[in-house]
Design a protein around this motif. Sequence first.
Motif, PDB file in Angstrom:
ATOM      1  N   ILE A 148       0.851  -1.181   0.000  1.00 48.71           N
ATOM      2  CA  ILE A 148       0.000   0.000   0.000  1.00 48.71           C
ATOM      3  C   ILE A 148       0.893   1.239   0.000  1.00 48.71           C
ATOM      4  N   SER A 194      -7.784   8.627   8.792  1.00 49.43           N
ATOM      5  CA  SER A 194      -8.672   7.635   9.381  1.00 49.43           C
ATOM      6  C   SER A 194      -9.171   6.660   8.305  1.00 49.43           C
ATOM      7  N   ASP A 235      -6.261   4.374   7.300  1.00 46.96           N
ATOM      8  CA  ASP A 235      -6.095   3.302   8.288  1.00 46.96           C
ATOM      9  C   ASP A 235      -7.127   2.198   8.054  1.00 46.96           C
ATOM     10  N   TRP A 236      -8.359   2.643   7.819  1.00 46.77           N
ATOM     11  CA  TRP A 236      -9.448   1.695   7.596  1.00 46.77           C
ATOM     12  C   TRP A 236      -9.164   0.832   6.374  1.00 46.77           C
ATOM     13  N   HIS A 293      -6.286  -0.109   5.144  1.00 52.34           N
ATOM     14  CA  HIS A 293      -5.304  -1.126   5.516  1.00 52.34           C
ATOM     15  C   HIS A 293      -5.959  -2.352   6.133  1.00 52.34           C
ATOM     16  N   LEU A 294      -6.881  -2.106   7.058  1.00 47.52           N
ATOM     17  CA  LEU A 294      -7.361  -3.179   7.927  1.00 47.52           C
ATOM     18  C   LEU A 294      -8.713  -3.750   7.532  1.00 47.52           C
ATOM     19  N   ASN A 295      -9.293  -3.256   6.471  1.00 48.70           N
ATOM     20  CA  ASN A 295     -10.604  -3.748   6.066  1.00 48.70           C
ATOM     21  C   ASN A 295     -10.641  -4.101   4.584  1.00 48.70           C
ATOM     22  N   GLN A 333      -7.873  -6.217   3.346  1.00 49.77           N
ATOM     23  CA  GLN A 333      -7.859  -7.580   3.894  1.00 49.77           C
ATOM     24  C   GLN A 333      -8.898  -8.469   3.224  1.00 49.77           C
ATOM     25  N   ILE A 338     -15.411 -10.248   4.184  1.00 50.81           N
ATOM     26  CA  ILE A 338     -14.742  -9.000   4.576  1.00 50.81           C
ATOM     27  C   ILE A 338     -14.889  -7.959   3.463  1.00 50.81           C
ATOM     28  N   LYS A 359     -19.763  -0.836   4.143  1.00 50.23           N
ATOM     29  CA  LYS A 359     -19.367   0.248   5.045  1.00 50.23           C
ATOM     30  C   LYS A 359     -18.919   1.483   4.252  1.00 50.23           C
ATOM     31  N   ILE A 364     -21.068   4.542   5.421  1.00 51.11           N
ATOM     32  CA  ILE A 364     -20.334   5.471   6.308  1.00 51.11           C
ATOM     33  C   ILE A 364     -19.439   6.413   5.515  1.00 51.11           C
ATOM     34  N   TRP A 365     -18.505   5.868   4.759  1.00 55.10           N
ATOM     35  CA  TRP A 365     -17.508   6.759   4.127  1.00 55.10           C
ATOM     36  C   TRP A 365     -18.078   7.580   2.985  1.00 55.10           C
TER      37      TRP A 365
END
Lengths: 284, 284
Positions: B100, B132, B135-136, B138-140, B143, B173, B180, B184-185
């Motif tokens: 990334i 933010s 970061d999201w 990376h982890l969502n 993945q 995922i 999401k 949300i975003w």
Amino acid sequence: MKLQLYTDRMSQPSRAVLILCKASGIDFEEIKVEISKRQQLSPEFEAINPFKKLPAIVDGRFKLFESSIIICFAIPVPVRGDGSMWFNKTSFIWNSEPDICHAILIYIASAFPGVANHWYPADLTRRAKIHSVLDWHHLNLRQGAAPYILHTVLAPVLGLPSSRQAAAEAEKILTSSLSKIESIWLKGNGRYLLGSFQPSIADLSMVCEIMQLELLDEKDRDRILGPHKKVQQWIESTRNATKPHFDEVHNVLYKMKLKLSLQRSNQVEGVKESRIKTPLTSKI
Amino acid sequence: MKLQLYTDRMSQPSRAVLILCKASGIDFEEIKVEISKRQQLSPEFEAINPFKKLPAIVDGRFKLFESSIIICFAIPVPVRGDGSMWFNKTSFIWNSEPDICHAILIYIASAFPGVANHWYPADLTRRAKIHSVLDWHHLNLRQGAAPYILHTVLAPVLGLPSSRQAAAEAEKILTSSLSKIESIWLKGNGRYLLGSFQPSIADLSMVCEIMQLELLDEKDRDRILGPHKKVQQWIESTRNATKPHFDEVHNVLYKMKLKLSLQRSNQVEGVKESRIKTPLTSKI
């Protein structure tokens, strides 16, 4: 209105944010959101963070929160009348892994003049290197440390399903990450990441992650951390640079370590007692 | 000395960095490091990035690179005399997943005055929200998307070991991440993340990630992306905001999509032919 920090000190990113604020003399209000009581799932907290994760901050009208993938995670809850934390198989709830706090650390270091430059340097190239380490944390150290703790300490102690294979794979990632921290990120003259002489938010974030290994039994902790002397020195340097806040904020972890250690001793005693009561011959 | 970008356009983060530079009119030199030829493992490239990963940049004396966990990844290599990319079981090598590019995107957007403010706004609160989202990512989203492509498209087509369970988990995922993103975003009046009216580096990074789904067959792609109309509109908006660079940089992916599609058709034809040659009765 004071900066409001929504945290649970059992989560490593919450601790990193708290230590930065305390070490920088920021006037803040710590609002405890207890994951063990599912408080992060409340409608009040959802209004702060729609992902229902910790940590989160409110600075005036500005809300900032973290969000990560949901991973099953066991949290012990108090089951004794005196409020002490103890475990039995029905005393925990499933929850989500706490989140990483990079965006919050960067915001606090940028928005509050009291934060020393070394935490998040204004120089673009130094800042870029810090972002690079933070990205690395997400995808390496974090991917080893968190599942390793889950599949070794938490799952077996709490009677949850665990996977030896997952623990072994996580340990490989964790060990490889610790080696890379030593050979690449801690290269240079300084005591901190990127050869710096003072810590940055990347040091704080990664050291708080590694501090989760305190929950392991001594044998496992020594096997993993023992060969990494530079990492140990770096943890100690970060602790010293932020004292007394580092230990004060980590105190909850040290208490948990003690309780887990006592529980392990009790389990061993229980096994011994059971062997005496039920000799092998009784099976025949 | 021009900014040097070490990239492979088959990797989504490389494409995001290239599009940002092209859309911002930055004078740069693109240095192709072909993962399929293991060029990122060369000592010359190791001097740029000790993690031997792409993308990496050199800006004057400053080197910045990404680094991530090593995941086995199959890369097709040309096996035909005309240089076309085709597959057989011995024509690929194992490699590591591309990385990334958040730190690189942030550096370029901060250091080059030609980059419009909307890509990485100077306002601290808007910038914090972008961190933010990154970061999201990376982890969502990351993945889900990366392992899904590995276990569905690459592994089966190339005859590599794949896991249905891993693909199913990754799809969960991925689907949850797409939901999401929408709920949300992409909330708000604007066409982009965080309700913005112009794209940021977070839009670019995440859209390039989702573009990897182009490699799926139509049925799977429609099943996953079909229900997410807002995501589809957002991809289209990002493409339009960065045209003609978006499609020019993604061209390599479109070509690969075509080749994979042809390969699937040939496989189906092969199965039909085999059935004619070997009727079921021959087994009796």
